[in-house]
Scaffold this motif. Sequence first.
Motif, PDB file in Angstrom:
ATOM      1  N   GLY A 104     -39.010  23.383 -46.065  1.00  0.00           N
ATOM      2  CA  GLY A 104     -37.724  23.770 -45.479  1.00  0.00           C
ATOM      3  C   GLY A 104     -37.562  25.266 -45.304  1.00  0.00           C
ATOM      4  O   GLY A 104     -36.591  25.710 -44.698  1.00  0.00           O
ATOM      5  N   SER A 105     -38.511  26.053 -45.801  1.00  0.00           N
ATOM      6  CA  SER A 105     -38.412  27.513 -45.660  1.00  0.00           C
ATOM      7  C   SER A 105     -39.176  27.966 -44.407  1.00  0.00           C
ATOM      8  O   SER A 105     -39.875  27.174 -43.764  1.00  0.00           O
ATOM      9  CB  SER A 105     -38.979  28.205 -46.895  1.00  0.00           C
ATOM     10  N   VAL A 106     -39.018  29.229 -44.070  1.00  0.00           N
ATOM     11  CA  VAL A 106     -39.761  29.818 -42.952  1.00  0.00           C
ATOM     12  C   VAL A 106     -40.534  31.019 -43.461  1.00  0.00           C
ATOM     13  O   VAL A 106     -40.152  31.653 -44.458  1.00  0.00           O
ATOM     14  CB  VAL A 106     -38.836  30.220 -41.777  1.00  0.00           C
ATOM     15  N   GLU A 107     -41.603  31.344 -42.742  1.00  0.00           N
ATOM     16  CA  GLU A 107     -42.458  32.438 -43.205  1.00  0.00           C
ATOM     17  C   GLU A 107     -43.149  33.081 -42.013  1.00  0.00           C
ATOM     18  O   GLU A 107     -43.487  32.401 -41.035  1.00  0.00           O
ATOM     19  CB  GLU A 107     -43.506  31.878 -44.175  1.00  0.00           C
ATOM     20  N   VAL A 138     -33.198  32.399 -38.672  1.00  0.00           N
ATOM     21  CA  VAL A 138     -34.161  31.375 -38.231  1.00  0.00           C
ATOM     22  C   VAL A 138     -34.294  30.295 -39.308  1.00  0.00           C
ATOM     23  O   VAL A 138     -34.416  29.100 -38.986  1.00  0.00           O
ATOM     24  CB  VAL A 138     -35.524  32.031 -37.901  1.00  0.00           C
ATOM     25  N   ALA A 139     -34.243  30.694 -40.577  1.00  0.00           N
ATOM     26  CA  ALA A 139     -34.310  29.705 -41.671  1.00  0.00           C
ATOM     27  C   ALA A 139     -33.137  28.728 -41.570  1.00  0.00           C
ATOM     28  O   ALA A 139     -33.296  27.523 -41.794  1.00  0.00           O
ATOM     29  CB  ALA A 139     -34.306  30.414 -43.025  1.00  0.00           C
ATOM     30  N   ASN A 140     -31.969  29.242 -41.207  1.00  0.00           N
ATOM     31  CA  ASN A 140     -30.809  28.353 -41.035  1.00  0.00           C
ATOM     32  C   ASN A 140     -31.029  27.395 -39.871  1.00  0.00           C
ATOM     33  O   ASN A 140     -30.718  26.211 -39.965  1.00  0.00           O
ATOM     34  CB  ASN A 140     -29.542  29.183 -40.804  1.00  0.00           C
ATOM     35  N   HIS A 141     -31.565  27.931 -38.800  1.00  0.00           N
ATOM     36  CA  HIS A 141     -31.865  27.100 -37.632  1.00  0.00           C
ATOM     37  C   HIS A 141     -32.851  25.993 -38.036  1.00  0.00           C
ATOM     38  O   HIS A 141     -32.660  24.813 -37.697  1.00  0.00           O
ATOM     39  CB  HIS A 141     -32.450  27.990 -36.539  1.00  0.00           C
ATOM     40  N   THR A 169     -40.085  35.949 -45.704  1.00  0.00           N
ATOM     41  CA  THR A 169     -39.718  34.549 -45.933  1.00  0.00           C
ATOM     42  C   THR A 169     -38.204  34.370 -45.880  1.00  0.00           C
ATOM     43  O   THR A 169     -37.436  35.314 -46.119  1.00  0.00           O
ATOM     44  CB  THR A 169     -40.203  34.066 -47.319  1.00  0.00           C
ATOM     45  N   GLY A 170     -37.778  33.164 -45.587  1.00  0.00           N
ATOM     46  CA  GLY A 170     -36.351  32.828 -45.597  1.00  0.00           C
ATOM     47  C   GLY A 170     -36.166  31.367 -45.957  1.00  0.00           C
ATOM     48  O   GLY A 170     -37.017  30.530 -45.643  1.00  0.00           O
ATOM     49  N   GLU A 171     -35.043  31.081 -46.610  1.00  0.00           N
ATOM     50  CA  GLU A 171     -34.791  29.706 -47.053  1.00  0.00           C
ATOM     51  C   GLU A 171     -33.291  29.470 -47.189  1.00  0.00           C
ATOM     52  O   GLU A 171     -32.584  30.271 -47.810  1.00  0.00           O
ATOM     53  CB  GLU A 171     -35.456  29.519 -48.425  1.00  0.00           C
TER      54      GLU A 171
END
Length: 209
Positions: A104-107, A138-141, A169-171
Amino acid sequence: MTAAREQPLELTAISHNEGVDAAVSAARRVIASLLHAGDGSAAEMKEVADRLNAVADHLDEHAPAMDQRMVDMWSGEGITRHDPVTGPENTIAPPLHLTGKDDGSVEGVVALGLPYQGPPGHVHGGISALLLDHTLGVANHWAGQSGMTAELTLRYHRPTPLFEQLTVTGEQIAVDGRKIRTRGAITARGEVCVSADGLFIAKHLPRPR
Ligand SMILES: CCCCCCCC(=O)SCCNC(=O)CCNC(=O)[C@H](O)C(C)(C)COP(=O)(O)OP(=O)(O)OC[C@H]1O[C@@H](n2cnc3c(N)ncnc32)[C@H](O)[C@@H]1OP(=O)(O)O
């Protein structure tokens, strides 16, 4: 959770290496090369300026009206090609390339050069904020509930190096009504340089039409 994918899911636009994308790559080179050269360079800067102005004149002469261009930029759904962090059409984008992970995270990884310098040999704090704001968005998207940044709290743990691979990273952490909480970090050599906590509010401005 979905089964493991062989390829990471692309969440940001990839450069086509032709058309405007190729021109933007060349312009990014020019920005970095000008800063590298500086005024002490033996390059003929007056001639360089004249040639660059001629390029800009040519582009302006053939550009669509601004309102039409705004419509074009926002036509279609999905990822943007013009944003200042990942956009292959935007010369000021480093660019950062983000993929979605099964957890579920982005990197994404990126190395930043001289145009993004703050302290000697290190990344400007505002640039780190830019990368993290966008990555959290973008992580929210990717998580399915997105919004606009209401608060972004940054902690700068150690200087972020230029010229080295950075992992961004984002989550998404929680959604409570319209309030979305998201966190992320920039790491170098496995150490956190900057961490971010964001509050986003579910709100979407209309696209130009
Ligand atoms: C995929 C692409 C990724 C791109 C990522 C890029 C993200 C961005 O950069 S967005 C641009 C930067 N952000 C902005 O310009 C936002 C400007 N601000 C605004 O538009 C609004 O003030 C906004 C969206 C923050 C709040 O919207 P609004 O509809 O007015 O919210 P409002 O009804 O007042 O408040 C909703 C709730 O949020 C809370 N809230 C609103 N703002 C804040 C805040 N700054 N801090 C804490 N709480 C807040 C309110 O208290 C309220 O809570 P409750 O429901 O418990 O009473």
